[in-house]
Motif scaffolding. Structure first.
Motif, PDB file in Angstrom:
ATOM      1  N   PRO A 130     -20.704 -59.207  13.048  1.00  0.00           N
ATOM      2  CA  PRO A 130     -20.166 -59.729  14.075  1.00  0.00           C
ATOM      3  C   PRO A 130     -19.566 -60.446  14.084  1.00  0.00           C
ATOM      4  N   HIS A 131     -18.752 -61.095  12.689  1.00  0.00           N
ATOM      5  CA  HIS A 131     -18.077 -62.086  12.824  1.00  0.00           C
ATOM      6  C   HIS A 131     -16.614 -61.284  12.468  1.00  0.00           C
ATOM      7  N   TRP A 132     -16.677 -59.992  12.145  1.00  0.00           N
ATOM      8  CA  TRP A 132     -15.730 -60.010  12.223  1.00  0.00           C
ATOM      9  C   TRP A 132     -14.047 -59.782  12.582  1.00  0.00           C
ATOM     10  N   THR A 133     -12.933 -60.241  12.072  1.00  0.00           N
ATOM     11  CA  THR A 133     -11.456 -60.635  11.911  1.00  0.00           C
ATOM     12  C   THR A 133     -11.004 -59.934  12.008  1.00  0.00           C
ATOM     13  N   ASP A 134      -9.861 -60.250  12.289  1.00  0.00           N
ATOM     14  CA  ASP A 134      -8.350 -59.698  11.397  1.00  0.00           C
ATOM     15  C   ASP A 134      -8.101 -59.491  10.404  1.00  0.00           C
ATOM     16  N   GLU A 135      -8.121 -60.796   9.494  1.00  0.00           N
ATOM     17  CA  GLU A 135      -8.517 -60.749   8.131  1.00  0.00           C
ATOM     18  C   GLU A 135      -9.679 -60.004   7.920  1.00  0.00           C
ATOM     19  N   HIS A 136     -10.477 -59.075   7.672  1.00  0.00           N
ATOM     20  CA  HIS A 136     -11.239 -58.739   7.851  1.00  0.00           C
ATOM     21  C   HIS A 136     -10.743 -57.115   7.641  1.00  0.00           C
ATOM     22  N   ALA A 137      -9.432 -56.659   9.098  1.00  0.00           N
ATOM     23  CA  ALA A 137      -9.533 -55.607   9.206  1.00  0.00           C
ATOM     24  C   ALA A 137      -8.527 -55.411   7.597  1.00  0.00           C
ATOM     25  N   ALA A 138      -8.116 -56.399   7.989  1.00  0.00           N
ATOM     26  CA  ALA A 138      -6.165 -56.707   6.589  1.00  0.00           C
ATOM     27  C   ALA A 138      -6.803 -56.602   5.550  1.00  0.00           C
ATOM     28  N   ARG A 139      -8.011 -56.765   5.142  1.00  0.00           N
ATOM     29  CA  ARG A 139      -8.366 -56.791   3.616  1.00  0.00           C
ATOM     30  C   ARG A 139      -8.774 -55.373   3.613  1.00  0.00           C
ATOM     31  N   ALA A 140      -9.464 -54.651   4.517  1.00  0.00           N
ATOM     32  CA  ALA A 140      -9.821 -53.118   4.072  1.00  0.00           C
ATOM     33  C   ALA A 140      -8.960 -52.673   4.115  1.00  0.00           C
ATOM     34  N   ALA A 141      -7.757 -52.747   5.188  1.00  0.00           N
ATOM     35  CA  ALA A 141      -6.760 -51.956   5.368  1.00  0.00           C
ATOM     36  C   ALA A 141      -5.731 -51.805   3.913  1.00  0.00           C
ATOM     37  N   ALA A 142      -5.784 -53.266   3.177  1.00  0.00           N
ATOM     38  CA  ALA A 142      -5.488 -52.915   1.972  1.00  0.00           C
ATOM     39  C   ALA A 142      -6.185 -52.509   0.854  1.00  0.00           C
ATOM     40  N   ALA A 143      -7.323 -52.701   0.744  1.00  0.00           N
ATOM     41  CA  ALA A 143      -8.168 -51.711  -0.392  1.00  0.00           C
ATOM     42  C   ALA A 143      -8.139 -50.337  -0.242  1.00  0.00           C
ATOM     43  N   LEU A 144      -8.112 -49.905   1.377  1.00  0.00           N
ATOM     44  CA  LEU A 144      -7.979 -48.594   1.496  1.00  0.00           C
ATOM     45  C   LEU A 144      -6.751 -47.640   0.326  1.00  0.00           C
ATOM     46  N   ALA A 145      -5.241 -48.828   0.943  1.00  0.00           N
ATOM     47  CA  ALA A 145      -4.460 -48.304   0.829  1.00  0.00           C
ATOM     48  C   ALA A 145      -3.595 -48.127  -0.404  1.00  0.00           C
ATOM     49  N   ALA A 146      -4.426 -49.711  -1.620  1.00  0.00           N
ATOM     50  CA  ALA A 146      -4.797 -49.315  -2.773  1.00  0.00           C
ATOM     51  C   ALA A 146      -4.618 -48.824  -4.009  1.00  0.00           C
ATOM     52  N   ASP A 147      -5.239 -47.288  -3.357  1.00  0.00           N
ATOM     53  CA  ASP A 147      -5.154 -46.290  -4.774  1.00  0.00           C
ATOM     54  C   ASP A 147      -4.457 -44.922  -3.850  1.00  0.00           C
ATOM     55  N   PRO A 148      -3.140 -44.714  -3.591  1.00  0.00           N
ATOM     56  CA  PRO A 148      -1.972 -44.164  -2.750  1.00  0.00           C
ATOM     57  C   PRO A 148      -2.757 -42.355  -3.245  1.00  0.00           C
ATOM     58  N   GLY A 149      -2.937 -41.950  -4.185  1.00  0.00           N
ATOM     59  CA  GLY A 149      -3.137 -40.644  -4.249  1.00  0.00           C
ATOM     60  C   GLY A 149      -4.229 -40.246  -4.787  1.00  0.00           C
ATOM     61  N   ARG A 150      -5.712 -41.318  -4.092  1.00  0.00           N
ATOM     62  CA  ARG A 150      -6.989 -41.232  -3.550  1.00  0.00           C
ATOM     63  C   ARG A 150      -6.652 -40.091  -2.481  1.00  0.00           C
ATOM     64  N   GLU A 151      -7.828 -39.685  -2.472  1.00  0.00           N
ATOM     65  CA  GLU A 151      -8.271 -38.954  -1.180  1.00  0.00           C
ATOM     66  C   GLU A 151      -9.029 -39.718  -0.080  1.00  0.00           C
ATOM     67  N   LEU A 152      -8.534 -39.042   0.949  1.00  0.00           N
ATOM     68  CA  LEU A 152      -9.141 -40.034   2.319  1.00  0.00           C
ATOM     69  C   LEU A 152     -10.490 -39.914   2.203  1.00  0.00           C
ATOM     70  N   GLY A 153     -10.987 -38.801   2.261  1.00  0.00           N
ATOM     71  CA  GLY A 153     -12.588 -38.713   2.343  1.00  0.00           C
ATOM     72  C   GLY A 153     -13.698 -39.733   1.036  1.00  0.00           C
ATOM     73  N   LEU A 154     -12.743 -39.454  -0.040  1.00  0.00           N
ATOM     74  CA  LEU A 154     -13.456 -40.679  -0.952  1.00  0.00           C
ATOM     75  C   LEU A 154     -13.171 -41.867  -1.057  1.00  0.00           C
ATOM     76  N   ALA A 155     -11.649 -42.220  -1.054  1.00  0.00           N
ATOM     77  CA  ALA A 155     -11.820 -43.617  -0.432  1.00  0.00           C
ATOM     78  C   ALA A 155     -12.899 -44.116   1.230  1.00  0.00           C
ATOM     79  N   LEU A 156     -12.471 -43.144   2.274  1.00  0.00           N
ATOM     80  CA  LEU A 156     -13.584 -43.958   3.098  1.00  0.00           C
ATOM     81  C   LEU A 156     -14.958 -44.014   3.033  1.00  0.00           C
ATOM     82  N   LEU A 157     -15.373 -43.494   1.563  1.00  0.00           N
ATOM     83  CA  LEU A 157     -16.796 -43.199   1.681  1.00  0.00           C
ATOM     84  C   LEU A 157     -17.512 -44.310   0.534  1.00  0.00           C
ATOM     85  N   ASP A 158     -16.399 -45.105  -0.244  1.00  0.00           N
ATOM     86  CA  ASP A 158     -16.490 -46.136  -1.426  1.00  0.00           C
ATOM     87  C   ASP A 158     -17.035 -46.901  -0.853  1.00  0.00           C
TER      88      ASP A 158
END
Length: 269
Positions: A130-158
């Protein structure tokens, strides 16, 4: 395994039934907690972090639980017959007018309330925070992109990347991004993927419905774009929806996609 919005709604129903009430009965039917008696404690509230559920009691005590594939917290009037087998009950909480039963709930732990964060410190940002901010979004995006070769579906489920996405939303997010779930994360806009994930989960959670929809429709055959639509076809183009397996061992999931509307690699039949 239930998506984060389902766990959120289970917690909300649990909270409405029990918050502020004193337990007349509070017992566990699992060996590690069999001697614990919660009777006399007041339920302070119930909340979630990702797919983890926390029930907080007076005396700074918290019960952690996880639904996994087969767990559920059911609410009944006092004295009502349970709809599930009694031998599946692992937690029984009862006040004077209501009972909440944890059937096949997993990872049960009692911890001091100030320490409950330790159980979820490994998770990425909670999409339903409930206290989601732009900082949360940026941190999640950075974590998602951290392993560039990873399959999107596997990264989303992590859940260490972002907390709350399950197999349904994995398939639907990939569809809305226009790529297959096997596409490397380097080829998608990570920020857009996170925004879509939060929008979909939040939309269903705030609507208060257990019937999940990613299209805006609630009709059985119109709820999703590709998820479980091998018979009906793609909700957008009407073309054939394929299903393939993604992941290995315990992370293996059936994965639906539209080869016409989604670009990228996918396994052969």
């Amino acid at each position: 395994m239930p998506e984060g919005d389902t766990v959120y709604l289970v917690a909300k129903r649990f909270d409405r039934a029990m918050a502020g009430k004193t337990l007349l009965r509070g017992e566990f039917r699992v060996p590690q907690l069999a001697t614990v008696d919660l009777s006399g404690r007041t339920v302070r509230g119930v909340g979630t972090v990702g797919k983890h559920l926390f029930t907080r009691f007076s005396g700074d005590l918290t019960l952690h639980s996880h639904l996994m594939m087969d767990g559920m917290w059911d609410v009944y009037p006092a004295g009502a017959k349970w709809r599930r087998p009694g031998h599946h009950a692992r937690v029984v909480l009862a006040a004077d007018d209501v009972q909440v039963i944890g059937f096949r709930v997993h990872d049960l732990k009692l911890v001091a309330t100030p320490k409950e964060h330790d159980l979820v410190a490994h998770l990425g940002p909670d999409l339903l925070d409930p206290h989601w901010t732009d900082e949360h979004a940026a941190r999640a995006a950075a974590a998602l992109a951290a392993d560039p070769g990873r399959e999107l579906g596997l990264a989303l489920l992590d859940q260490r990347v972002l907390a709350g996405v399950g197999n349904l939303y994995k398939c639907e997010i990939a569809f809305l991004l226009g790529v297959t779930p096997w596409t490397p994360v380097s080829e998608v806009d990570a920020g857009r993927a996170v925004a879509l994930a939060r929008k979909l989960l939040l939309g269903n959670a705030t609507a208060g419905r257990f019937e999940q929809s990613t299209t805006g429709h609630l009709d059985r055959n119109r709820k999703n774009w590709v998820y479980e639509r091998t018979r009906q076809g793609c909700f957008r183009c009407g073309g054939k929806v394929l299903v393939r397996t993604q992941g290995h061992d315990v992370q293996q999931r059936p994965t639906w996609f539209c080869p016409k509307d989604q670009q990228g690699p996918y396994p052969p039949q």
